[in-house]
Design a protein around this motif. Structure first.
Motif, PDB file in Angstrom:
ATOM      1  N   GLY A   1      -8.610   4.373  -9.371  1.00  0.00           N
ATOM      2  CA  GLY A   1      -8.317   3.239  -8.619  1.00  0.00           C
ATOM      3  C   GLY A   1      -7.352   3.262  -7.910  1.00  0.00           C
TER       4      GLY A   1
ATOM      5  N   SER B   1       0.365  12.247  -6.632  1.00  0.00           N
ATOM      6  CA  SER B   1       0.652  11.202  -7.031  1.00  0.00           C
ATOM      7  C   SER B   1       1.881  10.782  -7.844  1.00  0.00           C
ATOM      8  CB  SER B   1      -0.283   9.953  -7.335  1.00  0.00           C
ATOM      9  OG  SER B   1       0.136   8.940  -7.727  1.00  0.00           O
TER      10      SER B   1
ATOM     11  N   ASP C   1       4.951  12.183 -11.979  1.00  0.00           N
ATOM     12  CA  ASP C   1       6.498  11.524 -12.272  1.00  0.00           C
ATOM     13  C   ASP C   1       6.679  11.382 -13.851  1.00  0.00           C
ATOM     14  OD1 ASP C   1       4.299   9.737 -11.606  1.00  0.00           O
ATOM     15  OD2 ASP C   1       5.695   8.202 -12.440  1.00  0.00           O
TER      16      ASP C   1
ATOM     17  N   GLY D   1     -11.188   0.480 -17.004  1.00  0.00           N
ATOM     18  CA  GLY D   1     -10.512  -0.508 -16.224  1.00  0.00           C
ATOM     19  C   GLY D   1      -9.968   0.348 -15.069  1.00  0.00           C
ATOM     20  N   HIS D   2      -9.754  -0.052 -13.929  1.00  0.00           N
ATOM     21  CA  HIS D   2      -8.899   0.585 -12.736  1.00  0.00           C
ATOM     22  C   HIS D   2      -7.773  -0.505 -12.694  1.00  0.00           C
ATOM     23  CE1 HIS D   2     -12.160   3.294 -12.123  1.00  0.00           C
ATOM     24  NE2 HIS D   2     -13.019   2.562 -11.515  1.00  0.00           N
ATOM     25  N   THR D   3      -6.537   0.356 -12.717  1.00  0.00           N
ATOM     26  CA  THR D   3      -5.542  -0.460 -12.396  1.00  0.00           C
ATOM     27  C   THR D   3      -5.042  -0.285 -10.889  1.00  0.00           C
ATOM     28  OG1 THR D   3      -4.916  -0.313 -14.723  1.00  0.00           O
ATOM     29  CG2 THR D   3      -2.984  -1.080 -13.367  1.00  0.00           C
TER      30      THR D   3
HETATM   31  P1  GDP Z   1      -8.677   4.871 -13.438  1.00  0.00           P
HETATM   32  O1  GDP Z   1      -9.633   3.984 -14.435  1.00  0.00           O
HETATM   33  O2  GDP Z   1      -8.964   6.157 -13.242  1.00  0.00           O
HETATM   34  O3  GDP Z   1      -8.407   4.046 -12.489  1.00  0.00           O
HETATM   35  O4  GDP Z   1      -7.405   4.845 -14.243  1.00  0.00           O
HETATM   36  P2  GDP Z   1      -6.415   3.683 -14.844  1.00  0.00           P
HETATM   37  O5  GDP Z   1      -6.132   2.392 -13.826  1.00  0.00           O
HETATM   38  O6  GDP Z   1      -6.912   3.333 -16.351  1.00  0.00           O
HETATM   39  O7  GDP Z   1      -4.989   4.543 -15.249  1.00  0.00           O
HETATM   40  C1  GDP Z   1      -4.246   4.920 -14.339  1.00  0.00           C
HETATM   41  C2  GDP Z   1      -3.031   4.256 -14.718  1.00  0.00           C
HETATM   42  O8  GDP Z   1      -1.879   4.991 -14.154  1.00  0.00           O
HETATM   43  C3  GDP Z   1      -2.636   2.923 -13.939  1.00  0.00           C
HETATM   44  O9  GDP Z   1      -1.922   2.032 -14.638  1.00  0.00           O
HETATM   45  C4  GDP Z   1      -1.936   3.095 -12.594  1.00  0.00           C
HETATM   46  O10 GDP Z   1      -1.368   2.240 -12.183  1.00  0.00           O
HETATM   47  C5  GDP Z   1      -1.196   4.080 -13.085  1.00  0.00           C
HETATM   48  N1  GDP Z   1      -0.989   5.282 -11.924  1.00  0.00           N
HETATM   49  C6  GDP Z   1      -1.599   5.808 -11.352  1.00  0.00           C
HETATM   50  N2  GDP Z   1      -1.132   6.881 -10.670  1.00  0.00           N
HETATM   51  C7  GDP Z   1       0.226   7.076 -11.218  1.00  0.00           C
HETATM   52  C8  GDP Z   1       1.199   7.969 -10.698  1.00  0.00           C
HETATM   53  O11 GDP Z   1       1.206   8.763  -9.936  1.00  0.00           O
HETATM   54  N3  GDP Z   1       2.368   7.513 -11.464  1.00  0.00           N
HETATM   55  C9  GDP Z   1       2.396   6.571 -12.452  1.00  0.00           C
HETATM   56  N4  GDP Z   1       3.552   6.530 -12.980  1.00  0.00           N
HETATM   57  N5  GDP Z   1       1.487   6.057 -12.797  1.00  0.00           N
HETATM   58  C10 GDP Z   1       0.085   5.776 -12.043  1.00  0.00           C
END
Ligand code: GDP
Length: 425
Positions: free
Chosen positions: A17, A413, A334, A40-42
């Motif tokens: 996301g 990222s 990170d 879910g995509h955050t």
């Molecule tokens: P998706 O379903 O593949 O979109 O992934 P999710 O949204 O379930 O999980 C990814 C989580 O990691 C979310 O809470 C994002 O805000 C967070 N996130 C994504 N990239 C990074 C990053 O590079 N560093 C950190 N600390 N959090 C990240």
């Protein structure tokens, strides 16, 4: 014109996301082509923090058209509640920027209930479903026992079709599970409360995509979950019930003629997995708790703590091949900043032999991880924006992964925000 798919390489939750939100700048259309409201995509951007389940992640960009393709499990109830949620936070939704395929099948009210009933019947053998009705939905779709969203425009035929389905489904609900039957009044209420709300957004999205292609528009295909959850190529039966691979994008989007020019595979800098099933590199105890906390690894839909482990090179290389990824976005680097040494699962041991092949699902329980350690960087790298800003051990870690998986890592990222990214191309 270019077509790009953003897909998960592992078990899902890789940060797709956040990548779609970043890249929609260069795209005119974003299409969700499979899955439903079960993951879910955050997305975190200047408008706030959002947990999207069905809405495409391009919804925050002005001028981007977002499409729910025919391949999705169209849950009108959860979609409508998600739409209301983002609209309350100031995001504008209209039939101009959100289009729902008339060929998407509707997830029926009984699908969620059947999911829970079956998980309860399975007891300790349960699959770890999110109970959003996805498995019953897709089985019914392939049995041709659900309705297409476009049928809402043909009320008379729609009512007859629903009555037939109701009669059939009540047999299963009552005879197999001893549950209460549904009534036509319950379905009328469902239509009124949810289906009618999303009706203005339903249209022939296939025609729209064809026209967009003719006009040279750039299309981004957004997947849910990851390679290892793909129905055909994942850790069956602990997969989802749809195809999470880029190869399914043309079918599930409504543009079967689409050629995907670029497949961006998203990998997390360590492993996480939600639900049941084999997870060879799983960590436990204090080490696992710390990683879970540092990475905030709790499900966006369910709040469930995610299982965690080191990056699994064997599973990741397999995932890259399944997706035919042309480039990689590595996320959450990170998070590893607290570790003295970084564990990586470099091989598996199966039948007393070291192997780099991802095993057949039934053999996964027998596989043991080979763990190697890399020097940690022990600092906060979330402010890095150029490759040179990263400490040497962090660059070595990324270079090692790139070499092992045989695919260029073009994005690194270092934070959840839109601009916390290092672009290497
Ligand atoms: P998706 O379903 O593949 O979109 O992934 P999710 O949204 O379930 O999980 C990814 C989580 O990691 C979310 O809470 C994002 O805000 C967070 N996130 C994504 N990239 C990074 C990053 O590079 N560093 C950190 N600390 N959090 C990240």
């Amino acid at each position: 014109m270019s077509n790009c798919a953003i897909v998960g390489i592992n078990w899902g939750d890789e940060g797709k996301g956040r990548m779609v939100d970043l890249l929609t700048e260069s795209y005119d259309v974003v299409v969700r082509y499979q899955g439903g409201g079960n993951a879910g995509h955050t997305v975190i951007n200047s408008q706030g923090k959002f947990a999207l389940h069905l809405l495409p992640s391009g919804i925050f960009r002005k001028g981007v058209v977002n499409i729910l393709g025919n391949g999705v499990a169209l849950d009108s109830e959860s979609l409508w509640s998600e739409m209301q949620d983002v609209m309350q936070k100031g995001v504008k939704l209209s039939p101009e920027n959100l289009k729902i395929s008339e060929r998407a099948s509707l997830l029926m009210p009984w699908h969620r209930e059947l999911d829970s009933l079956e998980e309860a019947r399975l007891k300790d053998k349960k699959y770890g479903s999110t109970k959003q009705g996805i498995a019953p939905f897709y089985s019914d779709k392939y049995q041709k026992k659900t309705v297409l969203a476009g049928e809402l425009f043909y009320p008379r035929q729609f009512r007859t079709h629903l009555a037939d389905l109701l009669e059939w489904k009540n047999l299963t609900l009552t005879n197999v599970y001893g549950a209460r039957p549904y009534t036509i009044e319950m379905l009328e209420q469902w239509i009124h409360e949810y289906c009618d709300k999303i009706k203005p957004y339903i249209c022939n999205t296939g025609d729209f995509l064809k026209q967009a292609t003719l006009e040279g528009k750039n299309i981004l295909f957004e997947a849910q979950l990851g390679s290892l959850r793909d129905l055909d190529y994942g850790i069956y039966p602990y997969t989802t019930s749809s195809n999470t691979t880029a190869a399914y994008a043309p079918i599930g989007s409504g543009l079967p003629s689409a050629k995907i020019d670029d497949v961006i595979g998203v990998i997390k800098a360590y492993s996480t997995c939600v639900g049941e099933g084999p997870f060879v590199c799983e960590m436990f105890g204090k080490e696992a708790n710390r990683l879970r906390q540092e990475g905030d690894e709790y499900g966006a839909k369910t709040g469930r703590p995610r299982r965690v482990g080191p990056l699994d090179i064997v599973a990741t290389r397999y995932g890259v091949n399944v997706q035919a990824a042309s480039e990689i976005a590595l996320t959450k680097l990170d998070v590893l900043g607290y570790m003295d040494k970084i564990p990586v699962c470099t091989h598996y041991i199966l039948d007393n032999q070291v192997t780099d092949e991802f095993p057949f699902p039934s053999a996964l329980d027998l596989a043991k991880p080979v763990i190697e350690y890399f020097e940690g960087w022990k600092c906060d790298i979330s402010g890095a924006r150029r490759w040179e800003d990263l400490p040497e051990p962090a660059r070595n870690y990324v270079d090692f992964i790139e070499k092992q998986i045989g695919c260029p890592i073009t994005y690194v990222s270092v934070g959840p925000e839109r601009d916390s990214i290092i672009i290497r191309k």
